[in-house]
Design a protein around this motif. Structure first.
Motif, short mmCIF file in Angstrom:
data_model
loop_
_atom_site.label_atom_id
_atom_site.label_comp_id
_atom_site.label_asym_id
_atom_site.label_seq_id
_atom_site.Cartn_x
_atom_site.Cartn_y
_atom_site.Cartn_z
N TYR A 18 0.45 -1.26 0.06
CA TYR A 18 -0.12 0.06 -0.46
C TYR A 18 0.85 1.36 -0.04
O TYR A 18 1.15 2.34 -0.45
CB TYR A 18 -0.93 -0.19 1.39
CG TYR A 18 -1.65 0.82 1.46
CD1 TYR A 18 -2.89 1.44 0.73
CD2 TYR A 18 -1.28 2.63 1.96
CE1 TYR A 18 -4.43 2.13 1.07
CE2 TYR A 18 -2.53 3.38 2.33
CZ TYR A 18 -3.76 3.43 1.57
OH TYR A 18 -4.87 4.12 1.72
N SER A 21 2.45 1.77 -3.40
CA SER A 21 1.87 2.41 -4.58
C SER A 21 1.09 3.65 -3.61
O SER A 21 1.39 4.46 -4.86
CB SER A 21 0.19 1.01 -4.43
OG SER A 21 0.76 -0.09 -4.71
N LEU A 24 4.53 5.88 -5.16
CA LEU A 24 4.12 5.85 -6.81
C LEU A 24 2.93 6.51 -7.74
O LEU A 24 3.23 7.35 -8.43
CB LEU A 24 4.23 4.14 -7.94
CG LEU A 24 5.47 3.97 -7.59
CD1 LEU A 24 4.50 2.16 -7.71
CD2 LEU A 24 6.40 4.17 -8.33
N HIS A 25 1.76 6.65 -6.56
CA HIS A 25 0.40 7.50 -7.24
C HIS A 25 1.05 8.71 -6.97
O HIS A 25 0.92 9.39 -7.98
CB HIS A 25 -0.74 6.72 -6.17
CG HIS A 25 -1.72 7.55 -7.04
ND1 HIS A 25 -2.33 6.89 -8.23
CD2 HIS A 25 -2.75 8.71 -6.82
CE1 HIS A 25 -3.76 7.69 -8.03
NE2 HIS A 25 -3.50 8.53 -7.32
N ILE A 164 -0.06 3.83 -15.36
CA ILE A 164 0.55 3.23 -13.74
C ILE A 164 -0.03 3.69 -11.97
O ILE A 164 -0.68 3.38 -11.63
CB ILE A 164 1.71 3.13 -13.40
CG1 ILE A 164 3.23 2.07 -14.65
CG2 ILE A 164 2.56 3.14 -12.23
CD1 ILE A 164 4.02 2.26 -14.49
N THR A 165 -0.55 5.12 -12.55
CA THR A 165 -2.04 5.72 -11.52
C THR A 165 -2.77 5.26 -11.71
O THR A 165 -3.45 5.19 -10.65
CB THR A 165 -1.52 7.85 -11.85
OG1 THR A 165 -2.19 7.35 -12.91
CG2 THR A 165 0.39 8.17 -11.66
N THR A 168 -2.39 1.98 -8.91
CA THR A 168 -2.16 2.71 -8.05
C THR A 168 -2.78 3.34 -7.34
O THR A 168 -3.17 2.93 -6.01
CB THR A 168 -0.68 2.73 -8.02
OG1 THR A 168 -0.54 4.40 -9.40
CG2 THR A 168 0.18 2.37 -8.30
N VAL A 171 -5.47 0.27 -6.16
CA VAL A 171 -4.87 -0.30 -4.86
C VAL A 171 -5.70 0.73 -3.97
O VAL A 171 -5.83 0.20 -2.95
CB VAL A 171 -4.01 -0.47 -5.21
CG1 VAL A 171 -3.01 -0.88 -3.84
CG2 VAL A 171 -3.11 -1.59 -6.13
#
Length: 388
Positions: A18, A21, A24-25, A164-165, A168, A171
Motif C-alpha cells: 500500500y 503504491s 508511486l501514485h 501506472i497511476t 496504483t 490499490v
C-alpha cells in the motif's frame, strides 16, 4: 501461534504494498500531471470532431436533388482551377448530401483541404490544414505542439505513467473492510460536504468509475506513441507473429493508358462492385512520384475505421498490386491494429461510446488537479502540525 504470525505477515506485506503504491501514485502523478491534463482536454475536444464540423461548417454539406456523383477527374479539375493548384492528392467521397474532399499535399507544412460539391463540381471552401482548429488539437494531443521527436515520446511515456497511476489508484481506493460506510465512501460523491471532502470524492470516486475506459483510452494511445508497445500488442494478439509491411511500387517503364483518365477508370471499377457510395466512404488516392501507386480505400461503416480496406494499383496499367485482407479474415494482431483507432476515439459503438469517451477524458483531465489539491492540503496540514 502459526496462524497469528502468518496473519501478521500478510498484513505487513499489504501495508508495504500500500505504501509503495501511495508513493508511486503521488510522485508519478505529479511528474505526468500537466501532460495528462493537456492530452485529456485535447482528446475531449476531438471526440465529436465530425459532429461539430457537420453542425457548424456549411461547406460540409451538399444537396443531391436526385443527381449522381461526378467522376473524380471532374472534381479534381474543379479544385485545381478554383484554387490554382498544380495537382491534387486524392478525391474523397463521403456519402449522400456530403461534400467531397479533394486535398493537395505538397509537404507537411503545406496541405490544403478543399471541399467541392460532388453533384455539381462547384468548389466550396479551401483551408490550410495547419490552420484548422481540430488539426491544432491533434498536434497538441499527439506531441504537445513541440517538435515531433521531442513531444511524441513525452506524451507516450506520460501516458504510460498515467496507466501506472490508474492501477496504483485502484490499490489506494480499495477499502480495507467492506462495510456500509466504506461502500458509501468508495462509490458515492457527497456534494454537500466540505470542499476538502468533495475534492477527495471527485478524485477517488470518479477515478474508480472511469478506470476501465481510461485504461483503454490510454493503452490504445500508447500503441501510436511507442513502436515497441505497438509490436508487443501485435505479437500478443496474433499469437507470436511479427507485423509485415510490404511496399509496392509502380513500373516506371510503362506509359499511360491511351486517352483514358486512370482515376475515372478506378471510379468505374468501384461502381461495378457492391459498394454504395451514398452510404459508404470511398477515397481515390493519386500516385506520388513516378513509382507511386493509385490507392482505392473503401469504408463500409463511416465513423469507424476497422472495416476500412485499401487496394493499390499500378500507376499506368491499373494492375492490382496489393489488397488488404478483410477484417474478419485478418489475424488477431491485424485486427487489433485496425480496431485500435476506434477504441481510442470512442467511435466503436457510435454516439454512446463517444459520450462515454468524452466524459472519461474530462475526468482524466481533472484527476491530476484534484490529486494536486489533496497533496497540497496534506502538505499544509503536516507543516501546521510541525509548527505546533
Amino acid at each position: 501461534m502459526v496462524r497469528i504470525t502468518s496473519a501478521k505477515l500478510i498484513k505487513k506485506k499489504r501495508s508495504v504494498f500500500y505504501r509503495i503504491s501511495a508513493w508511486l501514485h503521488l510522485w508519478l502523478g505529479l511528474i505526468s500531471g500537466i501532460v495528462v491534463v493537456i492530452v485529456s482536454l485535447t482528446g475531449a475536444a476531438l471526440t465529436f470532431e465530425e459532429e461539430w464540423r457537420y453542425l457548424f461548417q456549411p461547406y460540409q454539406h451538399a444537396e443531391s436533388q436526385g443527381r449522381s456523383f461526378l467522376p473524380p477527374s471532374v472534381l479534381a479539375d474543379s479544385v485545381k482551377k478554383a484554387y490554382h493548384l498544380p495537382g491534387v492528392s486524392a478525391v474523397m467521397y463521403r456519402g449522400k448530401d456530403r461534400s467531397a474532399v479533394v486535398p493537395w499535399y505538397r509537404d507537411r507544412a503545406n496541405l490544403l483541404v478543399n471541399y467541392v460539391d460532388p453533384y455539381t463540381g462547384k468548389a466550396l471552401y479551401s483551408q490550410r490544414l495547419n490552420d484548422d482548429f481540430f488539426r491544432i488539437m491533434i498536434v497538441g494531443h499527439y506531441e504537445l505542439w513541440l517538435p515531433r521527436k521531442i513531444g511524441k515520446p513525452i506524451v507516450a511515456y506520460s501516458t504510460l505513467i498515467f496507466v501506472i497511476t490508474l492501477i496504483t489508484g485502484m490499490v489506494l481506493w480499495w477499502p480495507k473492510k467492506w462495510t456500509k460506510r466504506s461502500r458509501n465512501q468508495s462509490f458515492l460523491i457527497r456534494f454537500k460536504a466540505s470542499f476538502k471532502r468533495l475534492n477527495y470524492d471527485l478524485h477517488n470516486v470518479l477515478g474508480f468509475y472511469s478506470l476501465v475506459v481510461a485504461l483503454v483510452l490510454a493503452l490504445t494511445g500508447i500503441v501510436y506513441g511507442m513502436e515497441w508497445f505497438n509490436n508487443a500488442v501485435y505479437w500478443t494478439a496474433s499469437g507470436g507473429k511479427k507485423a509485415e509491411f510490404t511496399r509496392v511500387m509502380s513500373d516506371t517503364t510503362l506509359t499511360p493508358l491511351n486517352d483514358q483518365v486512370e482515376e475515372d477508370l478506378l471510379y468505374a471499377r468501384l461502381q461495378k462492385t457492391q459498394v454504395n457510395l451514398e452510404d459508404e466512404h470511398a477515397t481515390i488516392g493519386y500516385p506520388r512520384g513516378e513509382s507511386g501507386t493509385w490507392t482505392l480505400t473503401v469504408n463500409p461503416k463511416p465513423g469507424t475505421r476497422y472495416l476500412e480496406t485499401t487496394q493499390q494499383f499500378e500507376q499506368h496499367s491499373l494492375k492490382l498490386l496489393q489488397a488488404d485482407i478483410p477484417y474478419a479474415r485478418a489475424n488477431g494482431g491485424e485486427q487489433a491494429m485496425r480496431i485500435n483507432y476506434d477504441l481510442h476515439v470512442g467511435s466503436i459503438g457510435g454516439i454512446t461510446t463517444k459520450i462515454i469517451a468524452f466524459l472519461v477524458c474530462m475526468i482524466s483531465a481533472s484527476l491530476p488537479i484534484t490529486g494536486l489539491i489533496i497533496w497540497l492540503g496534506k502538505k499544509k496540514k503536516a507543516k501546521e502540525k510541525a509548527v505546533s
